[in-house]
Design a protein around this motif. Structure first.
Motif, short mmCIF file in Angstrom:
data_model
loop_
_atom_site.label_atom_id
_atom_site.label_comp_id
_atom_site.label_asym_id
_atom_site.label_seq_id
_atom_site.Cartn_x
_atom_site.Cartn_y
_atom_site.Cartn_z
N GLY A 170 0.80 -1.23 0.00
CA GLY A 170 0.00 0.00 0.00
C GLY A 170 0.82 1.27 0.00
N LYS A 171 2.08 1.19 0.41
CA LYS A 171 2.95 2.37 0.47
C LYS A 171 3.61 2.67 -0.87
N LEU A 172 3.56 1.73 -1.81
CA LEU A 172 4.19 1.91 -3.10
C LEU A 172 3.28 2.69 -4.05
N LYS A 173 3.88 3.34 -5.04
CA LYS A 173 3.12 4.12 -6.01
C LYS A 173 2.17 3.22 -6.78
N PRO A 174 0.93 3.66 -7.02
CA PRO A 174 0.01 2.88 -7.85
C PRO A 174 0.57 2.69 -9.25
N GLY A 175 0.47 1.50 -9.76
CA GLY A 175 0.98 1.19 -11.10
C GLY A 175 2.43 0.79 -11.13
N ALA A 176 3.07 0.68 -9.98
CA ALA A 176 4.49 0.32 -9.95
C ALA A 176 4.68 -1.15 -10.31
#
Length: 112
Positions: free
Chosen positions: A75-81
């Motif tokens: 959840g902490k990572l950029k969306p679409g990564a």
């Protein structure tokens, strides 16, 4: 554990990230290739070659530990990564806490 929707589904996704991805992070335990796409899902994958260990038991143990550490941090990572972890031999014998520390450094680096 990482949900199936958050894991790479095939070779084509790995090749896409390898070709267009950027080497973002290099730690003593692993290297990372990353690519950000338009969709909302974060997808993760890892490459652990037989050069790391000839024993499948040890390679699978690394996968399980990394999966355990990454699960709550998705959840902490950029969306679409799209992120590929390239394991190094130094990860053998490392504790879960040491792996968590390196992954936390990665998450901070990818956020900024």
């Amino acid at each position: 554990m990482i949900k199936k929707i958050n894991r790479f589904s095939g070779r084509s996704e790995f090749l896409e990230v390898k070709k267009a991805g950027v080497g973002v992070f290099n730690s003593p335990l692993f290297g990372v290739l990353a690519l950000v796409k338009e969709d909302k899902e974060v997808r993760l994958g890892w490459i652990i070659s037989k050069k790391i260990s000839k024993k499948a038991v040890e390679r699978n143990k690394i996968k399980r530990r990394l999966s355990q550490v990454l699960g709550p941090r998705i959840g902490k990572l950029k969306p679409g990564a799209r992120i590929i972890f390239l394991m190094k031999k130094e990860i053998l014998g490392k504790s879960l806490a040491e792996i968590e520390k390196e992954v936390d450094k990665l998450v901070v680096k990818l956020e900024g």
